[in-house]
Each structure stands twice: as structure tokens, then as C-alpha cells.
Write an enzyme that holds these catalytic residues in place. Structure first.
Site, short mmCIF file in Angstrom:
data_model
loop_
_atom_site.label_atom_id
_atom_site.label_comp_id
_atom_site.label_asym_id
_atom_site.label_seq_id
_atom_site.Cartn_x
_atom_site.Cartn_y
_atom_site.Cartn_z
N GLU A 82 0.84 -1.20 0.00
CA GLU A 82 0.00 0.00 0.00
C GLU A 82 0.87 1.25 0.00
O GLU A 82 1.88 1.33 0.70
CB GLU A 82 -0.91 0.03 1.23
N PHE A 83 0.47 2.25 -0.80
CA PHE A 83 1.14 3.55 -0.86
C PHE A 83 0.11 4.66 -0.70
O PHE A 83 -1.08 4.45 -0.92
CB PHE A 83 1.87 3.72 -2.20
N PHE A 84 0.58 5.85 -0.31
CA PHE A 84 -0.32 7.00 -0.23
C PHE A 84 0.30 8.17 -1.01
O PHE A 84 1.52 8.26 -1.14
CB PHE A 84 -0.60 7.41 1.22
N PRO A 86 2.03 11.50 -1.75
CA PRO A 86 2.78 12.49 -0.96
C PRO A 86 2.16 13.87 -1.11
O PRO A 86 1.33 14.11 -1.99
CB PRO A 86 4.18 12.45 -1.58
N TRP A 114 -6.92 6.93 -0.61
CA TRP A 114 -7.75 8.04 -1.08
C TRP A 114 -7.95 9.00 0.07
O TRP A 114 -8.51 8.65 1.09
CB TRP A 114 -9.10 7.50 -1.54
N HIS A 142 -8.35 3.03 -3.50
CA HIS A 142 -9.26 3.31 -2.39
C HIS A 142 -10.31 4.33 -2.84
O HIS A 142 -10.03 5.23 -3.63
CB HIS A 142 -8.51 3.90 -1.20
N TYR A 342 1.60 -2.56 4.65
CA TYR A 342 1.41 -1.11 4.70
C TYR A 342 2.78 -0.46 4.71
O TYR A 342 3.45 -0.40 5.74
CB TYR A 342 0.59 -0.72 5.92
#
Length: 701
Positions: A82-84, A86, A114, A142, A342
């Protein structure tokens, strides 16, 4: 199809095979168009007789459930990441580089979080599109109900489909920023089950739909009755059309095993994907588990606490603990053959866990040079390397590959792909209303706030909205000075003392591998009224060793520095290694952080009734005070940073406007920083077609 996000175009320009796509390397944006088809490219699969052209792989895009079923048939273990998104353009560029690298670790798929309501949701869709089309890795997007009317949901789903994405993780989401209670947006969805039902009604079986599962119960529902209700909600989401469950992170196998058996007993048969987070540092581990209210086995604490001052040892011990948990999951009779990691956009911890599990795949690649080029901006044009590392290419790169990952200081480089929300899920106070009231009372005048902050510095209050945990051990070195500063009206939220060559195993200041020495410049960060700011700046001007940045909630920046570059405030020297500079102060990061700092103050005010004096007082402070950071650049002078604050007999101007005008910024630097900040703001706050995005909140439930 044009990818308008400049960070992604910038990254695409660095791809080493861009000129092999039949497009001149000098025209990188066109090369993006050529590879922006929703199918991966096989670098080893070239058209006969055309060494410079790749042909598409004849691989149908697969839903995650189909990929997991294939792994089951082949009796193999799988893993995913999982990535978010930046918060800065440079961070986005480097995250793409990192995902490209981590693709070599063999994930079955990746998922992209998201940030509800649109604040970074535009970057989510860009990341999904790029992962699918350019990097060539199956991606799950997401999607939350928070701040998302049906029209926005429809746009997000259409963009996902257009990019070839066939997987959605449907979430209700957390309350919108600045709110303590979740409310359904106008013409939106009340529950995740409603969102699942909407997707199925409008897209049939095109999307595989995952939903969240909570082995320990939702963080707002922990009782036995609540767990039964949570199971009912889970069953409703599956009955609405979800075909996969992805769990919240956990560290207790017994809790997970019991929950899985309860899920199966409830008649739920869809695959379950267990979510596990690598342990990067002690502070990060503490923050993550406190945020999610995650149980930590006592046996883990017994092993981690003795080494908590040594980040490298924490990661080493934590890797073995998490890997053992993963083995128990995979070796159990629960029918689970995979793991979801994660990553927090970090690489080293993930790689260490996969190595511990003997899961690193062997991948052959065709490179345009004898060594695989790095895609980071600083190396994108690199064509020469010393021959001494010809057989040690990983060693050559590892010198700086993960320098941004520890120790876990407040400040990081805005260029880092891990630079984003402090905890990866958004800004929020980690206390329920009653607990917050008990901790912080009901201030009705500024002197009450000053006293509260002072008591925190002395260890009499265990947390503040800007600090989830008590003051760090090194704060004890300067706690009396900090307390006095707060009494005078400088509301401190972050600090570090000067350190001149402490051993890396020093119990107060040490970090990093043993046998080294660490250094720090004194640093202070605080809220201050415009009147006091003007007087303080005049005193600072008498010390050439002090640099500062000050910004108000509107973004008006003042500074005396003549450089836009980062100022290293922590560094270490270790045996056999180059100097590490893991903690910096820089203008772009500060401008990004100030939004978070003021938001936390507003959230603090939100625990009080709407018309209460406490809410009005705190919001007045947030609306009018400046956020300021000060660095004393002589690390050998432990007292110099406090002299401008604690001088006796200074007078305060009474006119606020005159006080603000009295602060003398360095125009060239301020203009440069504002331009950089605008770039950051645009990369975070606009959709790819230029339409402003709406405010958002975390999407973690």
C-alpha cells in the site's frame, strides 16, 4: 490522454527506456502518451527485427480476486503493497521512482489510498493511472464516502476504469477534517455497503470490490456488542457485492485467528487479505499503534523496549517479530496465502521482511546500461559510475537510497516520497473529547494556554494537540527554558537542544548504529503573536548565527535566511559510513507543515461547544498568531538560542499591523519559497483538468 500532473511527467522523462518507444528522448511527454495504454509493457518482449520497439504483453487485466485465485491454484505465497500520495510534487516524483523499484520485489498488486473529498484524491487517480499504464503493476484504488457526493464518486470510478484499474477498496472513511462526528455528504453514501451497492449497480462485475475488516474491532467500537455489530456490518458489505476483505493492521495472531474463524462462522466466504505494517522506528511504531488503537503483545514490547533508542536495532528486532507473525498466518489452517504490507511509502522495512520470509523474487531485466539506472532526479542523467562498484551496485546505491527513513524526526526532506501526512492517513487529534477535556481543560484566556504549554514541557501534561506523546527524553535538557518561554507567550510545539558529538548510544541524544557520534543544532518551533514576533525579530537580528521562518495561517512568510535550500539540523558520523543528515529545516516543508499545524489547533477548538469562550479563544490564536521556527546554527553553543527569548526588559509594540510590518523578510527567498509552495499546493489541490479539489479527511475505515 494527457497526464497533466507535472511530477508524473517529470518522472516519466527519467525513464531509461523512453527513447526505445520510438519517441526522441527530448520529448518525454509524448513518450507518456505511448505507454499510457491500460496494459503493461514487457521490456524483454520486443517485436521481431525491431530492437527499439516493445510490443504489448498479451495479458488481460485481472481483478485482485482472480490473481489470488490463481496463486491458490499454483500453491504459492503472494504479497502486496500500500502507498499513499505524498504532499509535494518532488515527493510524488520520487514515490514513482520507489514504486518502480519496489515492483522488482514482486507484489501481486499495489493499492493507493484516497484522501477523502478531493484534497489529494486527484493524486490518487494519477498514481493509479501511472501504476497501471507506465509501471505496469495491478492497482487497487481506495474510494471513500467522506466528502464524496455521487457525482464525484462517478467521476472517480470513470477515471479508474479509463486507466484500466479493475479494483476498488470501498470505505466509509473517517470524519471530514475539523469534525469529530462523521456525517453523510449531500447526495452521498451513508455506509460503505451503500457505496459497494452503487458500484455493482452501475458497473456490474467490472470492478473487484474490497472492503475493510477489523480483527480487533473498529477503533470506535471495541466492546463485545460492538464486535457483533461490526460483524453484521461486514456481512452487509459482502451481501451488497464486495468480494474481498482487507484488514486493518494487527500484531496479535491469536486475535486475528479468532476473528477469521468468526468471519467464516458468519457465513462469509470471500478471501481475507491480512494487513501488516513493518516496524520502522520505535516512535513510528508507537504512533501507528496508538492511532489505530492496535494491541501489542507483551512479548513484543519485552523485546522492543530495551532497544527503542537505537533505530537500527528496532528495525532489526521488529522485522523478525513481524516476519514471525507472517509465518504464523501463512502456516495456519486459515486458508490464507498472502500478505498486504502497509509500506508508509518506505522501502527498507518491507524489503527486510520479505528477505526474512525468503520471498524476494529473482527478476531478470534488460538494462540500457551495464547497471540499472536510478530514476531519482539527482541521478536521472547519470551515465558514469566508478568501476570499483561494478560488482557491488546495490552497495553503491544503498549509501543514500533510504537515508530519509530514520531517525524519525519531525522534519523530513520534501523531496522524499515518504513526505506526506504525518501518519499517512491525515490530520487528527488522537484523543476522544472527554479525554481531551481532561488533559487540556477549558482555557478562557491566553494565560491559560501559556500555562498548559508550560506544564507540558515540565512533564505535567502527557500530550498536546501537536504531540501525541509526552516530551522526548532530550527535552529534559531544556525543559525549564521551554517552560519559561511558554510563560512569556511563545507557545512551543517542537524543539531540540544543541548537541556537540554525543555518542550514538547515548541514552538521551543517541540514534543510529553503535560506535558513532551525533550532532544537533538547537531548534525551536512555536506559535507567537504578531506583536511579540516583531520584537523578537529585532533581537534575533543581533545574532548572525540564528535563522528563522515565520508564517501565519494565510501563508504570509517572513524569513532572514538567504538560501532556499535545506538546513541540516541533525547529523551523525558512524564507522564505515558517510555522514548522515536525516533531519532538516527547509521552507517548502515548513509551508506544507503549517497547514497541518493550524488544522490541529482548529481541531483542538472543535472539542468545545460552538459558542464557548474556549473555542473562540483557540481559534483567535490560530487565526492571528504566527507559526515560527528558529535554528541556532552554532551547535557548540547550547544556550545561544534562548537568549533572544529570555532577555529582560524588552518592550512589546501595541499595534499589531505595525508589528507585522516591522518583520523584515528576505524578498528573494520569500518569493522563491512562495513559488515552490504554490507548486506544492497545485499538485495537491487540483484535479488533472485544473478544477479545484474539495477539502478532505482521512480514509482509514
Amino acid at each position: 490522454m494527457k497526464l497533466a500532473n507535472t511530477a508524473i511527467l517529470d518522472w516519466a522523462a527519467s525513464l531509461p527506456y523512453r527513447s526505445e518507444l520510438g519517441v526522441p528522448a527530448s520529448n518525454p511527454s509524448e513518450s507518456v502518451f505511448l505507454v499510457a495504454a491500460p496494459v503493461p509493457l514487457c521490456r524483454s518482449d520486443r517485436l521481431p527485427g525491431s530492437p527499439g520497439i516493445f510490443k504489448h504483453c498479451n495479458l488481460d487485466l485481472m481483478r485482485v480476486t482472480e490473481k489470488l485465485a490463481a496463486a491458490e491454484r499454483e500453491n504459492r505465497t503472494w504479497w502486496s503493497f500500500e502507498f499513499f500520495p505524498p504532499r509535494t510534487a518532488q515527493g510524488m516524483t520520487n514515490l514513482l521512482d520507489r514504486i518502480e523499484r519496489m515492483r522488482g520485489l514482486g507484489p501481486e498488486f499495489v493499492d493507493i489510498t484516497w484522501n477523502a473529498g478531493g484534497r489529494t484524491s486527484d493524486l490518487t487517480t494519477e498514481l493509479v493511472r501511472t501504476c497501471q499504464a507506465v509501471i505496469g503493476v495491478e492497482t487497487c484504488m481506495h474510494l471513500t464516502c467522506t466528502g464524496m457526493p455521487r457525482e464525484k464518486v462517478e467521476v472517480a470510478l470513470k477515471e479508474a476504469r479509463a486507466s484500466g484499474c479493475t479494483n476498488i477498496l470501498a470505505l466509509r472513511g473517517d470524519p471530514p477534517r475539523g469534525q469529530s462526528e462523521w456525517t453523510c455528504p449531500p447526495n452521498g453514501f451513508e455506509y460503505a455497503a451503500d457505496l459497494v451497492r452503487f458500484i455493482r449497480e452501475h458497473y456490474g462485475d467490472y470492478f473487484g470490490i474490497a472492503v475493510a475488516g477489523f480483527p480487533e474491532g473498529h477503533h470506535q467500537q471495541k466492546g463485545a456488542a460492538d464486535r457483533a455489530l461490526e460483524m453484521q456490518y461486514l456481512k452487509e458489505k459482502i451481501d451488497a457485492g464486495a468480494d474481498l476483505i482487507m484488514t486493518q493492521m494487527f500484531y496479535d495472531f491469536d486475535v486475528f485467528e479468532r476473528w477469521v474463524r468468526d468471519v467464516r462462522a458468519a457465513g462469509i466466504t470471500v478471501p481475507i487479505v491480512p494487513g501488516v505494517m513493518p516496524i520502522q522506528t520505535w516512535n513510528g511504531f508507537q504512533r501507528a499503534t496508538q492511532m489505530a488503537d492496535t494491541a501489542i503483545p507483551q512479548s513484543w514490547l519485552d523485546q522492543l523496549e530495551p532497544v527503542k533508542e537505537d533505530d537500527a536495532r528496532v528495525r532489526e528486532v521488529g522485522t523478525k517479530l513481524v516476519a514471525d507473525l507472517c509465518r504464523r498466518i501463512l502456516d495456519s489452517d486459515l486458508g490464507i496465502r498472502g500478505l498486504h504490507l502497509y509500506t508508509m511509502n518506505l522501502e527498507r522495512g518491507v524489503k527486510m521482511i520479505l528477505q526474512e520470509l525468503n520471498c524476494i523474487p529473482r527478476v531478470e531485466a534488460v538494462n540500457p546500461l551495464p547497471w540499472r539506472p536510478s530514476l531519482t532526479p539527482s541521478r536521472r542523467s547519470e551515465t558514469i559510475r566508478p568501476i570499483f562498484w561494478a560488482n557491488r551496485q546495490k552497495s553503491y546505491l544503498s549509501r543514500t537510497e533510504n537515508w530519509d527513513e530514520f531517525p524519525n524526526g519531525r522534519w523530513g526532506d520534501s523531496r522524499s516520497p515518504a513526505y506526506g501526512e504525518l501518519d499517512g492517513w491525515g490530520v487528527s487529534i488522537k484523543h476522544e473529547r472527554d479525554e481531551a477535556l481532561s488533559l487540556w481543560g477549558t482555557p478562557t484566556q491566553v494565560s491559560d494556554i501559556r500555562q498548559l504549554f508550560s506544564r507540558f514541557c515540565l512533564g505535567e501534561v502527557k500530550s498536546l494537540p501537536w504531540s501525541d506523546q509526552p516530551p522526548a527524553r532530550e527535552t529534559s535538557v531544556i525543559n525549564r527554558q521551554l517552560a519559561r518561554m511558554n510563560e512569556l507567550g511563545y507557545l512551543t510545539i517542537n524543539s531540540q537542544p544543541a548537541v556537540d558529538g554525543a555518542r550514538s548510544d547515548d541514552p538521551t541524544h543517541g540514534w543510529g548504529p553503535k560506535g558513532g557520534y551525533v550532532y544537533q543544532k538547537a531548534y525551536l518551533e512555536f506559535f507567537v503573536s504578531p506583536e511579540m514576533l516583531a520584537a523578537l525579530v529585532k533581537r534575533i537580528e543581533g545574532d548572525p548565527m540564528i535563522t528563522y521562518y515565520a508564517v501565519n495561517r494565510r501563508g504570509d512568510l517572513r524569513t532572514n535566511t538567504h538560501s532556499e535550500g535545506p538546513n541540516a539540523v541533525t547529523w551523525g558520523i558512524f564507522p564505515g559510513a558517510e555522514i548522515a543528515q536525516p533531519t532538516i529545516v527547509e521552507a517548502v516543508s515548513f509551508m506544507a507543515w503549517k497547514d497541518e499545524a493550524y488544522e490541529l489547533g482548529y481541531q483542538w477548538s472543535g472539542i468545545y461547544d460552538a459558542e464557548s469562550p474556549s473555542r473562540k479563544l483557540i481559534r483567535d490564536v490560530m487565526d492571528n498568531y504566527f507559526l515560527m521556527n528558529v535554528v541556532h546554527n552554532d551547535f557548540r553553543d547550547p544556550h545561544g538560542i534562548f537568549k533572544p527569548f529570555l532577555e529582560d526588559g524588552f518592550a512589546l509594540p501595541t499595534n499589531i499591523a505595525a508589528a507585522a510590518a516591522a518583520v523584515n523578510p528576505v524578498p528573494a527567498v520569500v518569493d522563491g519559497v512562495k513559488a515552490a509552495a504554490e507548486t506544492v499546493k497545485e499538485s495537491v489541490s487540483h484535479l488533472t483538468n485544473g478544477v479545484p479539489a474539495s477539502p478532505s479527511a482521512p480514509a482509514s475505515s
